[in-house]
Motif scaffolding. Structure first.
Motif, PDB file in Angstrom:
ATOM      1  N   THR A   1       0.764  -1.024  -0.099  1.00 24.20           N
ATOM      2  CA  THR A   1       0.055  -0.037   0.173  1.00 24.20           C
ATOM      3  C   THR A   1       0.921   1.262  -0.094  1.00 24.20           C
ATOM      4  O   THR A   1       0.509   2.178  -0.666  1.00 24.20           O
ATOM      5  N   VAL A   2       1.964   1.152   0.870  1.00 25.41           N
ATOM      6  CA  VAL A   2       2.728   2.439   0.875  1.00 25.41           C
ATOM      7  C   VAL A   2       3.480   2.635  -0.390  1.00 25.41           C
ATOM      8  O   VAL A   2       3.446   3.770  -0.875  1.00 25.41           O
ATOM      9  N   VAL A   3       4.046   1.659  -1.001  1.00 23.12           N
ATOM     10  CA  VAL A   3       4.653   1.892  -2.313  1.00 23.12           C
ATOM     11  C   VAL A   3       3.833   2.348  -3.330  1.00 23.12           C
ATOM     12  O   VAL A   3       4.160   3.228  -4.126  1.00 23.12           O
ATOM     13  N   GLY A   4       2.553   1.759  -3.339  1.00 25.13           N
ATOM     14  CA  GLY A   4       1.511   2.111  -4.495  1.00 25.13           C
ATOM     15  C   GLY A   4       1.197   3.376  -4.138  1.00 25.13           C
ATOM     16  O   GLY A   4       0.717   4.146  -5.164  1.00 25.13           O
ATOM     17  N   PHE A   5       0.995   3.950  -2.961  1.00 29.18           N
ATOM     18  CA  PHE A   5       0.444   5.296  -2.611  1.00 29.18           C
ATOM     19  C   PHE A   5       1.525   6.191  -3.083  1.00 29.18           C
ATOM     20  O   PHE A   5       1.222   7.155  -3.590  1.00 29.18           O
ATOM     21  N   LEU A   6       2.693   6.025  -2.590  1.00 27.26           N
ATOM     22  CA  LEU A   6       3.864   7.016  -3.119  1.00 27.26           C
ATOM     23  C   LEU A   6       4.235   7.199  -4.582  1.00 27.26           C
ATOM     24  O   LEU A   6       4.365   8.066  -5.038  1.00 27.26           O
ATOM     25  N   LEU A   7       4.274   5.867  -4.965  1.00 29.83           N
ATOM     26  CA  LEU A   7       4.549   6.045  -6.451  1.00 29.83           C
ATOM     27  C   LEU A   7       3.436   6.445  -7.295  1.00 29.83           C
ATOM     28  O   LEU A   7       3.539   7.260  -8.139  1.00 29.83           O
ATOM     29  N   GLY A   8       2.055   6.347  -7.054  1.00 27.77           N
ATOM     30  CA  GLY A   8       0.925   6.746  -7.659  1.00 27.77           C
ATOM     31  C   GLY A   8       1.018   8.059  -7.451  1.00 27.77           C
ATOM     32  O   GLY A   8       0.413   8.902  -8.553  1.00 27.77           O
ATOM     33  N   THR A   9       0.956   8.687  -6.260  1.00 28.83           N
ATOM     34  CA  THR A   9       1.024  10.238  -6.196  1.00 28.83           C
ATOM     35  C   THR A   9       2.077  10.880  -6.745  1.00 28.83           C
ATOM     36  O   THR A   9       1.952  12.011  -7.679  1.00 28.83           O
ATOM     37  N   LEU A  10       3.557  10.378  -6.922  1.00 25.68           N
ATOM     38  CA  LEU A  10       4.473  10.940  -7.557  1.00 25.68           C
ATOM     39  C   LEU A  10       4.180  10.962  -9.020  1.00 25.68           C
ATOM     40  O   LEU A  10       4.567  11.689  -9.946  1.00 25.68           O
ATOM     41  N   LEU A  11       4.000   9.539  -9.600  1.00 32.14           N
ATOM     42  CA  LEU A  11       3.903   9.441 -11.013  1.00 32.14           C
ATOM     43  C   LEU A  11       2.533  10.285 -11.544  1.00 32.14           C
ATOM     44  O   LEU A  11       2.877  10.885 -12.685  1.00 32.14           O
ATOM     45  N   GLY A  12       1.567  10.197 -10.791  1.00 26.81           N
ATOM     46  CA  GLY A  12       0.298  10.880 -11.192  1.00 26.81           C
ATOM     47  C   GLY A  12       0.719  12.679 -11.342  1.00 26.81           C
ATOM     48  O   GLY A  12       0.053  13.048 -12.334  1.00 26.81           O
ATOM     49  N   THR A  13       1.465  13.019 -10.419  1.00 29.89           N
ATOM     50  CA  THR A  13       1.591  14.410 -10.300  1.00 29.89           C
ATOM     51  C   THR A  13       2.314  14.914 -11.508  1.00 29.89           C
ATOM     52  O   THR A  13       2.425  15.753 -12.235  1.00 29.89           O
ATOM     53  N   LEU A  14       3.589  13.970 -11.656  1.00 32.87           N
ATOM     54  CA  LEU A  14       4.456  14.389 -12.934  1.00 32.87           C
ATOM     55  C   LEU A  14       3.743  14.286 -14.277  1.00 32.87           C
ATOM     56  O   LEU A  14       3.989  15.085 -15.015  1.00 32.87           O
TER      57      LEU A  14
END
Length: 278
Positions: free
Chosen positions: A94-107
């Motif tokens: 969950t933490v990995v998906g949360f952090l990567l999802g937020t970062l990649l989505g924002t970029l």
């Protein structure tokens, strides 16, 4: 120089403001305490009705179990140590998906905003991909990445990235156009417009997206674990259904609810901390 009367007036005004602020803080604390009390009462009432309903035969206790048995299951799993590997795996995914999802989505939102042509091209594809059931994509990810951690994280990203992109990009587009015009009238480049106008104006929305992604990450992880996992809370739910151990199912759901709530409150705290320092 100020007269004595002016000094006394200023002092009394400052004292009045301090008293009003103190009253406001007291009202705010009382309101918060009432909200907390009602929340706690509703939770206790829910568990009490659940327990009574199962004991008195209002609901099927084989299917829904009951709180004392569920908490006994949780305590037994904690004491035996069997819960921790499953909980640790789910939280890590969950933490990995949360952090990567937020970062990649924002970029991705930044890239789309930067190129109006790319935005026009990708807009219908993002809408279509967002409407697709992610459960249907799960088997494809399993074949591509194998049953395990990677496939589950990718399933989570298929939910969080597109949601983050749409929310953040719409926030960029909804910035007051007059602010952009003023910046450009002073000769600001596109980079300067983004850094000085777009991003600061959208920052609260970008931060609040973290709260949305917490729930989306848990949904993606549990869906992925339903399909591909050999450990995790989602795996325990599926296993409980297979062996008709619905107490295990309900205990896993309660643990998910508790950990997801804790993670959400942590994100809320981080959001307040970030916004208070801006």
């Amino acid at each position: 120089m100020k007269s004595v009367e002016q000094i006394e007036t200023a002092a009394s005004r400052a004292l009045w403001l301090e008293e009003k602020h103190s009253e406001h803080q007291k009202k705010k604390r009382r309101w918060h305490n009432r909200v907390t009390a009602v929340r706690g009462s509703l939770l206790v009432l829910f568990f009490a009705l659940w327990e009574a309903g199962a004991r008195l035969g209002w609901i099927d206790k084989l299917l829904f179990s009951y709180p004392t048995k569920v908490f006994g299951q949780i305590w037994g799993d904690i004491a035996s140590g069997s819960l921790w590997p499953h909980l640790g795996m789910t939280v890590a995914e969950t933490v990995v998906g949360f952090l990567l999802g937020t970062l990649l989505g924002t970029l991705l939102a930044i890239v789309i905003w930067w190129s109006p042509f790319l935005s026009a091209v990708l807009d219908p594809y993002m809408v279509v991909f967002n409407s697709m059931p992610k459960v249907a994509l799960g088997p494809i990810f399993i074949v591509m990445f194998g049953a395990g951690f990677t496939a589950i994280v990718v399933t989570t990203l298929s939910i969080t990235v597109i949601i983050t992109t749409l929310v953040v990009y719409n926030s960029f587009c909804n910035v007051d156009p007059n602010l952009v015009k003023v910046a450009r009238s002073f000769g600001a480049s596109r980079v300067q417009v983004f850094n000085k106008v777009i991003l600061p104006s959208s920052f609260p929305t970008v931060v609040s997206t973290l709260k949305v992604n917490v729930g989306m990450s848990w949904v993606g992880v549990i869906v992925g674990e339903f399909l591909a996992a050999k450990s995790g809370l989602g795996y325990l739910i599926i296993y409980g259904f297979q062996v008709f151990n619905f107490t295990l199912v309900m205990s896993s759901l309660l643990i998910i609810a508790a950990v997801a709530t804790a993670m959400y409150q942590l994100v809320v705290y981080v959001e307040k901390l970030i916004l208070s320092r801006r």
